[in-house]
Design a protein around this motif. Structure first.
Motif, PDB file in Angstrom:
ATOM      1  N   HIS A 250      27.553  -3.302  51.980  1.00 42.85           N
ATOM      2  CA  HIS A 250      27.981  -2.224  52.875  1.00 42.85           C
ATOM      3  C   HIS A 250      27.462  -0.876  52.365  1.00 42.85           C
ATOM      4  O   HIS A 250      27.268  -0.689  51.168  1.00 42.85           O
TER       5      HIS A 250
ATOM      6  N   TYR B  37      28.880   1.756  51.743  1.00 43.79           N
ATOM      7  CA  TYR B  37      29.737   2.476  50.793  1.00 43.79           C
ATOM      8  C   TYR B  37      29.623   1.955  49.359  1.00 43.79           C
ATOM      9  O   TYR B  37      30.341   2.419  48.472  1.00 43.79           O
TER      10      TYR B  37
ATOM     11  N   ASP C  10      26.215  -1.289  58.368  1.00 44.55           N
ATOM     12  CA  ASP C  10      27.611  -1.000  58.714  1.00 44.55           C
ATOM     13  C   ASP C  10      28.327  -2.320  58.998  1.00 44.55           C
ATOM     14  O   ASP C  10      27.714  -3.404  58.930  1.00 44.55           O
ATOM     15  N   SER C  11      29.596  -2.252  59.356  1.00 41.67           N
ATOM     16  CA  SER C  11      30.376  -3.487  59.505  1.00 41.67           C
ATOM     17  C   SER C  11      29.824  -4.382  60.607  1.00 41.67           C
ATOM     18  O   SER C  11      29.818  -5.609  60.461  1.00 41.67           O
TER      19      SER C  11
ATOM     20  N   PHE D 239      38.041  -7.952  53.644  1.00 39.63           N
ATOM     21  CA  PHE D 239      38.001  -8.372  55.058  1.00 39.63           C
ATOM     22  C   PHE D 239      36.570  -8.671  55.501  1.00 39.63           C
ATOM     23  O   PHE D 239      36.332  -9.490  56.389  1.00 39.63           O
ATOM     24  N   MET D 240      35.593  -8.014  54.888  1.00 41.17           N
ATOM     25  CA  MET D 240      34.189  -8.253  55.244  1.00 41.17           C
ATOM     26  C   MET D 240      33.753  -9.638  54.759  1.00 41.17           C
ATOM     27  O   MET D 240      33.022 -10.348  55.446  1.00 41.17           O
TER      28      MET D 240
ATOM     29  N   TYR E 125      40.519  -3.564  64.928  1.00 36.88           N
ATOM     30  CA  TYR E 125      39.367  -3.082  64.155  1.00 36.88           C
ATOM     31  C   TYR E 125      39.005  -4.210  63.206  1.00 36.88           C
ATOM     32  O   TYR E 125      39.902  -4.917  62.696  1.00 36.88           O
TER      33      TYR E 125
ATOM     34  N   ASN F 160      38.318  -4.039  60.328  1.00 37.93           N
ATOM     35  CA  ASN F 160      39.012  -3.765  59.062  1.00 37.93           C
ATOM     36  C   ASN F 160      40.442  -4.289  59.150  1.00 37.93           C
ATOM     37  O   ASN F 160      41.409  -3.531  59.234  1.00 37.93           O
TER      38      ASN F 160
ATOM     39  N   SER G 177      33.392   0.372  64.271  1.00 44.79           N
ATOM     40  CA  SER G 177      33.259   1.779  64.664  1.00 44.79           C
ATOM     41  C   SER G 177      32.003   1.995  65.500  1.00 44.79           C
ATOM     42  O   SER G 177      31.904   2.988  66.213  1.00 44.79           O
TER      43      SER G 177
ATOM     44  N   HIS H 113      32.957  10.303  60.345  1.00 48.81           N
ATOM     45  CA  HIS H 113      33.272   8.923  60.736  1.00 48.81           C
ATOM     46  C   HIS H 113      34.508   8.953  61.646  1.00 48.81           C
ATOM     47  O   HIS H 113      35.430   9.749  61.402  1.00 48.81           O
TER      48      HIS H 113
ATOM     49  N   GLU I 138      37.049   7.239  61.663  1.00 52.50           N
ATOM     50  CA  GLU I 138      38.322   6.975  60.978  1.00 52.50           C
ATOM     51  C   GLU I 138      38.997   8.291  60.585  1.00 52.50           C
ATOM     52  O   GLU I 138      40.119   8.291  60.089  1.00 52.50           O
TER      53      GLU I 138
ATOM     54  N   SER J 239      29.656   5.555  63.383  1.00 56.71           N
ATOM     55  CA  SER J 239      29.726   4.591  62.277  1.00 56.71           C
ATOM     56  C   SER J 239      28.795   5.024  61.145  1.00 56.71           C
ATOM     57  O   SER J 239      27.970   5.933  61.317  1.00 56.71           O
ATOM     58  N   THR J 240      28.884   4.346  60.031  1.00 60.15           N
ATOM     59  CA  THR J 240      28.016   4.684  58.892  1.00 60.15           C
ATOM     60  C   THR J 240      26.548   4.561  59.303  1.00 60.15           C
ATOM     61  O   THR J 240      25.726   5.375  58.908  1.00 60.15           O
TER      62      THR J 240
ATOM     63  N   MET K 260      35.951  -0.219  47.375  1.00 60.58           N
ATOM     64  CA  MET K 260      34.507  -0.513  47.491  1.00 60.58           C
ATOM     65  C   MET K 260      33.868  -0.402  46.102  1.00 60.58           C
ATOM     66  O   MET K 260      32.985  -1.176  45.737  1.00 60.58           O
TER      67      MET K 260
HETATM   68  P1  13P Z   1      31.367   1.165  59.358  1.00 58.44           P
HETATM   69  O1  13P Z   1      30.347   0.849  58.316  1.00 58.44           O
HETATM   70  O2  13P Z   1      31.417   0.070  60.371  1.00 58.44           O
HETATM   71  O3  13P Z   1      31.142   2.484  59.969  1.00 58.44           O
HETATM   72  O4  13P Z   1      32.814   1.134  58.686  1.00 58.44           O
HETATM   73  C1  13P Z   1      33.262   1.991  57.738  1.00 58.44           C
HETATM   74  C2  13P Z   1      34.324   1.429  56.892  1.00 58.44           C
HETATM   75  O5  13P Z   1      35.311   2.032  56.621  1.00 58.44           O
HETATM   76  C3  13P Z   1      34.166   0.118  56.314  1.00 58.44           C
HETATM   77  O6  13P Z   1      35.272  -0.147  55.584  1.00 58.44           O
END
Ligand code: 13P
Ligand code: SF4
Length: 366
Positions: free
Chosen positions: A44, A46, A60-61, A84-85, A139, A141, A160, A254, A256, A270-271, A321
């Motif tokens: 990911h 992050y 991204d997710s 969760f991923m 979501y 997540n 996202s 983002h 969130e 999203s990221t 992360m």
């Molecule tokens: P995205 O990478 O889908 O934008 O999600 C961010 C996130 O918080 C993943 O935990």
């Protein structure tokens, strides 16, 4: 596995602590080469800089879920991300493929805010209030158990990057939606689709009750009272500071982040969207970014022709992360090389059956 067993399992052998960075990089590179196509490392955005160079795919997710669903080749999927991923990857891959999380403590505090028992308590109460008019939407997540409940009740997952499209679809299926667990993504998405804030209620999972002042018939969206502990650190004050001190800066955040922050920013996404939008921007442009610190640091490094800052200068990385580091990655790869199994993420068959309904609905609609 209980918490104590998890922590014990994660007590890293001393030798990893005495290895130098150079030695670890050499070993990870060597094992990756030996395992070849039998190993796949999704990562990911992050993740820490020390882990990212070993990624076979970064995204991204949504991208990571799509990549997991496509890869039928690798026997071992070592997921550099959060729990969760890895669960999602396990459910989207075959039974023969083994998904591993290098550190079991890499959870997500937002996903942990929605417990399946809280949801099974909430649902009958909401049915009493609204009848059979609600579609649950979660979501990505969230735990596999939450996804499973949602799938069993005709709902879907969202990320996202596809939230607008999927929530719009969901609102065509039923009169109202129940959005878990991130109230901010739910609120931001519904607002973007034209639903006024007064038509959104909050579900308080601790008190097991609805928080809503309006007329129940007007309620279109019920938002689970969860949030991301990282993104809640971006504030209206941060935006005001950037506007005052850097009037030419574009602010991208983002979804969130809170509704107030998203509304005052120039853009949100999203990221993947954040990374792409900044890398495609003209040289010399200025950006303030409201997302996790590891990613902001990497965007700064990859765009030396632009001025980029974090929207909150005191921002910390997502601590869970960050659990995935080079020593844990190496420890995991050495275990695979020695034929040992540690930290496998395996979702049971019944949970998987219904969770897959929610995930596949999302993948088809994306
Ligand atoms: P995205 O990478 O889908 O934008 O999600 C961010 C996130 O918080 C993943 O935990
Ligand atoms: Fe969870 Fe927030 Fe960390 Fe993403 S950034 S993994 S939502 S705590």
């Amino acid at each position: 596995m209980n918490l104590l067993e998890t922590v014990e399992q994660d007590t890293m052998p001393a030798r990893y602590k005495s290895m130098t960075q150079t030695e670890m990089i050499a070993r990870v590179t060597e094992i990756k080469a030996q395992l070849g196509d039998n190993l796949f490392i999704p990562c990911h955005h992050y993740q820490k800089d020390e882990v990212v160079p070993f990624a076979d795919a970064i995204g991204d997710s949504l991208q990571l879920a799509q990549i997991a669903a496509k890869n039928k080749k690798a026997k071992h999927i070592v997921f550099c991300g959060v729990h969760f991923m890895a669960e999602t990857a396990d459910m989207l891959t075959t039974n023969e493929q083994i998904v591993t999380l290098p550190d079991m403590r890499a959870g997500c505090s937002m996903a942990d805010m929605a417990d399946i028992h809280q949801l099974t308590n909430a649902w009958p109460k909401l049915q009493t209030l609204f009848g059979d008019t609600i579609l649950p939407v979660t979501y990505i997540n969230s735990t596999a158990a939450i996804k499973s409940f949602v799938g069993e009740h005709g709902g879907t997952t969202v990320t996202s990057s596809n939230a607008t499209k999927i929530v719009s679809w969901a609102l065509e299926q039923k009169e109202r939606i129940f959005f878990l667990p991130d109230q901010h993504l739910g609120r931001n998405t519904a607002f973007e689709l034209g639903i006024p804030l007064e038509h959104m209620a909050i579900w308080n999972p601790i008190k097991n009750e609805l928080e809503y002042d309006g007329n129940l018939a007007d309620c279109k969206v019920i938002l689970w009272k969860g949030y991301c502990s990282v993104h809640q650190h971006f504030t209206v004050k941060n935006i005001e500071n950037i506007r005052k001190n850097h009037p030419n800066m574009r602010i991208i955040v983002h979804p969130e982040c809170t509704h107030e922050v998203v509304s005052l920013a120039d853009d949100s996404g999203s990221t993947k969207k954040i990374v792409t939008e900044i890398s495609n921007a003209a040289p010399g442009t200025e950006w303030a970014v409201g997302t996790e610190a590891n990613l902001v640091g990497r965007i700064i490094q990859e765009n030396p022709d632009k001025k980029i800052v974090s929207l909150n200068p005191f921002m910390c990385p997502c601590m869970t992360m960050n659990r995935i580091d080079l020593p844990h990655l190496l420890w995991t790869l050495e275990a695979i090389q020695n034929g040992e199994q540690r930290n496998q993420i395996k979702v049971d068959e019944q949970t998987t059956t219904f969770a897959l309904k929610a995930l596949e609905r999302m993948l088809q609609l994306s």
